[in-house]
Structure formats: structure tokens, C-alpha cells
Write an enzyme that holds these catalytic residues in place. Sequence first.
Site, mmCIF file in Angstrom:
data_model
loop_
_atom_site.group_PDB
_atom_site.id
_atom_site.type_symbol
_atom_site.label_atom_id
_atom_site.label_comp_id
_atom_site.label_asym_id
_atom_site.label_seq_id
_atom_site.Cartn_x
_atom_site.Cartn_y
_atom_site.Cartn_z
ATOM 1 N N ASP A 133 1.007 -1.269 0.084
ATOM 2 C CA ASP A 133 -0.133 0.028 -0.064
ATOM 3 C C ASP A 133 0.921 1.033 -0.073
ATOM 4 O O ASP A 133 0.847 2.071 -0.988
ATOM 5 C CB ASP A 133 -0.805 0.006 1.846
ATOM 6 C CG ASP A 133 -2.361 0.992 1.186
ATOM 7 O OD1 ASP A 133 -2.077 1.593 0.375
ATOM 8 O OD2 ASP A 133 -2.970 1.153 2.254
ATOM 9 N N TYR A 170 -0.923 -8.008 7.636
ATOM 10 C CA TYR A 170 -2.590 -8.480 7.985
ATOM 11 C C TYR A 170 -1.967 -10.578 8.551
ATOM 12 O O TYR A 170 -2.814 -11.182 8.559
ATOM 13 C CB TYR A 170 -3.027 -8.607 6.938
ATOM 14 C CG TYR A 170 -3.880 -7.865 6.982
ATOM 15 C CD1 TYR A 170 -4.040 -6.590 8.177
ATOM 16 C CD2 TYR A 170 -4.681 -6.836 5.832
ATOM 17 C CE1 TYR A 170 -4.162 -4.696 7.950
ATOM 18 C CE2 TYR A 170 -5.445 -5.931 6.312
ATOM 19 C CZ TYR A 170 -5.053 -4.969 7.230
ATOM 20 O OH TYR A 170 -6.062 -3.534 7.010
HETATM 21 N N1 AR6 Z 1 5.630 -5.010 -4.706
HETATM 22 C C1 AR6 Z 1 5.064 -6.446 -4.105
HETATM 23 N N2 AR6 Z 1 4.471 -7.087 -2.942
HETATM 24 C C2 AR6 Z 1 5.002 -5.963 -2.396
HETATM 25 C C3 AR6 Z 1 5.212 -5.109 -2.223
HETATM 26 C C4 AR6 Z 1 5.532 -4.167 -3.630
HETATM 27 N N3 AR6 Z 1 6.315 -3.416 -4.188
HETATM 28 N N4 AR6 Z 1 6.057 -4.549 -1.291
HETATM 29 C C5 AR6 Z 1 5.008 -5.643 -0.279
HETATM 30 N N5 AR6 Z 1 5.127 -6.600 -1.018
HETATM 31 P P1 AR6 Z 1 1.253 -5.881 3.176
HETATM 32 P P2 AR6 Z 1 -1.302 -6.969 4.077
HETATM 33 C C6 AR6 Z 1 3.742 -7.741 -0.345
HETATM 34 O O1 AR6 Z 1 2.151 -5.707 4.138
HETATM 35 O O2 AR6 Z 1 -0.751 -8.097 4.780
HETATM 36 C C7 AR6 Z 1 -0.809 -1.837 5.028
HETATM 37 O O3 AR6 Z 1 -0.276 -1.192 5.632
HETATM 38 C C8 AR6 Z 1 4.503 -7.703 0.932
HETATM 39 O O4 AR6 Z 1 6.037 -8.624 1.412
HETATM 40 O O5 AR6 Z 1 2.174 -4.812 1.995
HETATM 41 O O6 AR6 Z 1 -2.315 -7.275 3.137
HETATM 42 C C9 AR6 Z 1 -1.868 -1.424 4.501
HETATM 43 O O7 AR6 Z 1 -1.910 0.011 4.501
HETATM 44 C C10 AR6 Z 1 3.507 -9.425 0.988
HETATM 45 O O8 AR6 Z 1 4.078 -10.797 0.563
HETATM 46 O O9 AR6 Z 1 -0.046 -6.015 2.664
HETATM 47 C C11 AR6 Z 1 -2.920 -1.892 5.506
HETATM 48 O O10 AR6 Z 1 -2.577 -1.754 6.755
HETATM 49 C C12 AR6 Z 1 2.405 -8.733 0.478
HETATM 50 O O11 AR6 Z 1 3.016 -7.247 -0.236
HETATM 51 C C13 AR6 Z 1 -1.782 -3.568 5.558
HETATM 52 O O12 AR6 Z 1 -0.401 -3.169 5.506
HETATM 53 C C14 AR6 Z 1 1.523 -8.280 1.197
HETATM 54 O O13 AR6 Z 1 1.739 -7.539 2.490
HETATM 55 C C15 AR6 Z 1 -2.297 -4.936 5.155
HETATM 56 O O14 AR6 Z 1 -1.652 -5.966 5.341
#
Ligand code: AR6
Length: 185
Positions: free
Chosen positions: A40, A134
Site C-alpha cells: 500500500d 495482516y
Molecule cells: N510489490 C509486490 N509485493 C509487495 C510489495 C511490492 N512493492 N511490497 C510489499 N509486498 P502487506 P497485507 C508484499 O503488508 O498483509 C498496509 O499497511 C509483502 O511482502 O503489504 O494485506 C495496509 O495499509 C507481502 O507478501 O499487505 C494495511 O494496513 C504482500 O505484499 C496492511 O498493510 C502483502 O503484504 C495490509 O496488510
Amino acid sequence: MKVDVNGSSMELKVGDITKQKTDAVVNAANGTLMGGGGVDGAIHKAAGKELLEACKWIRDHELNGEQLSTGQAVITEAFQLPASWVIHTVGPVWGGEEEKLKALLADCYRNSFKCAMEKGIKSISFPSISTGVYRFPIDLAAQVALTTIMEFLQRNDFGQVVMTLFSDKDYEVYATALQRLLDNE
Ligand code: AR6
């Protein structure tokens, strides 16, 4: 790893979703739509401040000031990103009844596709929703994500789906889950 499903493709790759050139990229947002960490934060940073303005507009005009519920999705333009659209969805926070959490995670993928179909989008990149902040166990999340995507592609004439995994380790988990699904078909 790339598979053909009913004339559409589904590919797993390691990469940064902010660099993807698909028509749409999916953001693993939170209900406020006001940005955050992880994917995000990266999407908001790369898209520029207009993305936050667009999210505020959605909150005010489409959600009556309320938060976006878990499992739902909304769409905005993508501003400075190479993609044209960002689909924002809210994954479930791990903890509680497993079947309910799996259903909510599947809703994220299905409702993202619904937004995409409404705009005529033909290619989409997903991150691994809910498996970061999450804390959804990634092997279970991979199974839910891939099953839901495959079911959607079997029933709809879509185009290209890319699961953009952020590490080799995450890629391996998704590749193992995909192989298992294909073996059981
Ligand atoms: N490209 C692809 N994947 C990514 C990137 C990127 N640039 N950056 C991180 N990931 P998360 P959630 C991966 O925490 O668990 C936020 O604060 C990461 O390694 O981004 O759904 C929101 O505002 C992981 O595998 O999302 C919410 O509050 C995946 O993306 C909360 O986090 C998801 O990790 C959502 O948590």
C-alpha cells in the site's frame, strides 16, 4: 511459472508491483483507503499524491464516508504508475474462524476481478494479499488466491493475470501451491 486457463494466462513472478505494466494493479489496502505500509505504501509513493486524493473522493462519494469493508474492492486511476488503474481491496487480518477468513480473502480476488471487468480491463497484477502486516499464513493464502483466480478464469473470458510475489521464498510457496492444484485437476 505460467499456465493457460481457458484462453487466459496466469503467471507467477517475482517483482515489484509498482513496476508492473498490466492495465491494473491491485493494492492490499486497509479500510481507510488512506495508505499505509507494505505494498500500500509503495503504491501510494510511486503513484503520487493524486492517488490519495482519488481514494478520498471514493470514501466521500461512493462509501458515504465509511471504511471499505474487508473483502470489498474499489477502483481508481493509477496516476504516475505504469499501470492505468489501481484496484484497492482490503484483505482479512489473520485471527479467528479459518473458513470465514478464507472466504473473505477469496472475496478480495473476486471483487477485484469484478472492478476490472466493469472497466474492460484485460490484464491485472495481484500482490499476495494479507500475507504481510495482516499475517495470513502464506501457504493457505496461496491456495485460496490461486483457486479463486483459476475458477474466475475458467468462467470468464479475461486475459492476463500476474501474481507478483515480492521474494523468491514467496514465489516458491505459490509455485508449490499452483503445482499441487494442477496435479489435482
Ligand atoms: N510489490 C509486490 N509485493 C509487495 C510489495 C511490492 N512493492 N511490497 C510489499 N509486498 P502487506 P497485507 C508484499 O503488508 O498483509 C498496509 O499497511 C509483502 O511482502 O503489504 O494485506 C495496509 O495499509 C507481502 O507478501 O499487505 C494495511 O494496513 C504482500 O505484499 C496492511 O498493510 C502483502 O503484504 C495490509 O496488510
